[in-house]
Design a protein around this motif. Structure first.
Motif, short mmCIF file in Angstrom:
data_model
loop_
_atom_site.label_atom_id
_atom_site.label_comp_id
_atom_site.label_asym_id
_atom_site.label_seq_id
_atom_site.Cartn_x
_atom_site.Cartn_y
_atom_site.Cartn_z
N SER A 157 0.81 -1.20 0.00
CA SER A 157 0.00 0.00 0.00
C SER A 157 0.85 1.27 0.00
O SER A 157 0.41 2.31 -0.44
N ASP A 158 2.11 1.20 0.49
CA ASP A 158 2.92 2.41 0.56
C ASP A 158 3.75 2.65 -0.70
O ASP A 158 4.37 3.70 -0.84
N ASP A 159 3.82 1.67 -1.60
CA ASP A 159 4.58 1.85 -2.83
C ASP A 159 3.94 1.04 -3.95
O ASP A 159 4.29 -0.12 -4.17
N PRO A 160 2.94 1.60 -4.67
CA PRO A 160 2.19 0.84 -5.67
C PRO A 160 3.00 0.44 -6.88
O PRO A 160 2.50 -0.26 -7.75
N ASN A 161 4.26 0.88 -6.99
CA ASN A 161 5.06 0.56 -8.17
C ASN A 161 6.09 -0.55 -7.93
O ASN A 161 6.73 -1.00 -8.86
N ARG A 162 6.28 -0.97 -6.69
CA ARG A 162 7.30 -1.96 -6.37
C ARG A 162 6.65 -3.30 -6.03
O ARG A 162 6.00 -3.44 -5.00
N ALA A 189 -8.56 -9.80 4.90
CA ALA A 189 -9.92 -10.23 4.57
C ALA A 189 -10.90 -9.94 5.69
O ALA A 189 -12.07 -9.59 5.43
N ILE A 190 -10.45 -10.06 6.94
CA ILE A 190 -11.34 -9.79 8.07
C ILE A 190 -11.82 -8.34 8.05
O ILE A 190 -12.99 -8.05 8.31
N PHE A 191 -10.91 -7.41 7.74
CA PHE A 191 -11.31 -6.01 7.63
C PHE A 191 -12.37 -5.84 6.54
O PHE A 191 -13.36 -5.12 6.72
N ILE A 192 -12.15 -6.48 5.40
CA ILE A 192 -13.05 -6.31 4.26
C ILE A 192 -14.42 -6.92 4.55
O ILE A 192 -15.46 -6.35 4.17
N ILE A 193 -14.46 -8.08 5.21
CA ILE A 193 -15.74 -8.67 5.60
C ILE A 193 -16.47 -7.76 6.58
O ILE A 193 -17.69 -7.56 6.48
N GLY A 194 -15.74 -7.18 7.53
CA GLY A 194 -16.34 -6.24 8.47
C GLY A 194 -16.93 -5.03 7.77
O GLY A 194 -18.02 -4.55 8.12
N LEU A 234 -8.38 1.09 8.75
CA LEU A 234 -7.52 0.42 9.72
C LEU A 234 -6.72 -0.71 9.09
O LEU A 234 -5.62 -1.03 9.54
N GLY A 235 -7.27 -1.31 8.03
CA GLY A 235 -6.56 -2.41 7.39
C GLY A 235 -5.62 -1.99 6.29
O GLY A 235 -5.01 -2.85 5.63
N THR A 236 -5.45 -0.68 6.08
CA THR A 236 -4.70 -0.18 4.93
C THR A 236 -3.31 -0.79 4.78
O THR A 236 -2.92 -1.23 3.70
N ARG A 237 -2.56 -0.86 5.85
CA ARG A 237 -1.17 -1.31 5.76
C ARG A 237 -1.05 -2.82 5.56
O ARG A 237 0.03 -3.32 5.29
N THR A 238 -2.16 -3.53 5.66
CA THR A 238 -2.11 -4.99 5.47
C THR A 238 -2.53 -5.41 4.07
O THR A 238 -2.33 -6.57 3.70
#
Length: 256
Positions: free
Chosen positions: A21-26, A39-44, A211-215
């Motif tokens: 998420s912090d470097d979309p080109n690498r 996935a738990i964040f997305i289901i929530g 909250l799940g952004t970095r995962t």
């Protein structure tokens, strides 16, 4: 006799990569990030979003014919128009997600519009006016959840199947809870609280997603999404057909 080798559907270099998420080109290995943690964040998010959506849509016609004083025919027409727009917008947002913003950014933008629409609808119960909502969640959230599992890995492939089961369970659970709780509040307490609860639910969904952004794993954004490519094929086919007609006409003129 030796049987012919089975060719893979995609060459290795064409297989989908995942990016952090912090470097979309690498590109990073698919084992980093994603999986059930994301996935738990997305289901929530989906549970809270379905709670919000059906908390409004399932009883909207009663609100229009009740507090807003619309006739049944007018209210039905407005609800149908709202449902039609909600059904068509995913096509537009899918193009935006596939060709420009990507699924993560599209969900962020759509969530902000979603919260704004629900907020305005809640205000309309105090200061009567019409309101509409819905946006780009439909084409992105489920697909973004699938992005968190690598189909090339046997274990993650199994987990992806489980994810869809739990995702659909969350959709149904959020819907049932919304109809039982929110409709009761709307009909027995007041409409402001009845619309306020879905608004808070959608804001809660937005916070969960952030909250799940970095995962999260992010699929590489394609230069041209499928809709753009299909459009280009159609335009090219029409152009070639027109060129064929022109060539036939010129040939017929020369023969004469």
């Amino acid at each position: 006799m030796h049987s012919a080798a089975i060719q893979p559907l995609l060459d290795e270099e064409e297989e989908e990569d995942f990016t952090p998420s912090d470097d979309p080109n690498r590109p990073i290995p698919p084992t980093n990030g994603g999986g059930w943690t994301s996935a738990i964040f997305i289901i929530g998010v989906e549970i809270a979003e379905r709670f919000a959506y059906y908390g409004v849509s399932s009883n909207l016609i009663s609100y229009l014919t009740g507090p807003l004083g619309e006739s049944t025919a007018t209210a039905a027409a407005n609800v149908n128009a709202c449902s039609g727009v909600a059904a068509l917008l995913p096509l537009i947002w899918a193009i935006v997600a596939d060709s420009w913003l990507g699924r993560y950014r599209t969900i962020i933008v759509a969530s902000l519009f979603y919260i704004l629409g629900l907020g305005l609808l809640t205000i309309s119960s105090v200061i009567p006016s019409n309101g509409q909502l819905k946006g780009g969640h439909k084409p992105c959230v489920q697909a973004f959840g699938a992005d968190q599992f690598d189909s090339r890995d046997p274990e993650e492939c199994k987990s992806k199947s489980s994810f869809f089961n739990w995702w659909y369970f969350g959709v149904c659970g959020g819907t049932v809870a919304s109809i039982l709780i929110v409709n009761y509040i709307q009909e027995n307490i007041n409409w402001t609280l009845g619309f306020g609860v879905p608004s808070v639910s959608m804001m809660f969904a937005f916070v969960i997603f952030l909250l799940g952004t970095r995962t999260y794993r992010h699929s590489v954004l394609e230069d041209k999404g499928p809709f753009v490519r299909i459009s280009q094929v159609i335009v090219a086919s029409m152009r070639r057909q027109q060129e064929s007609y022109t060539l036939v006409a010129e040939t017929a003129t020369k023969i004469r």
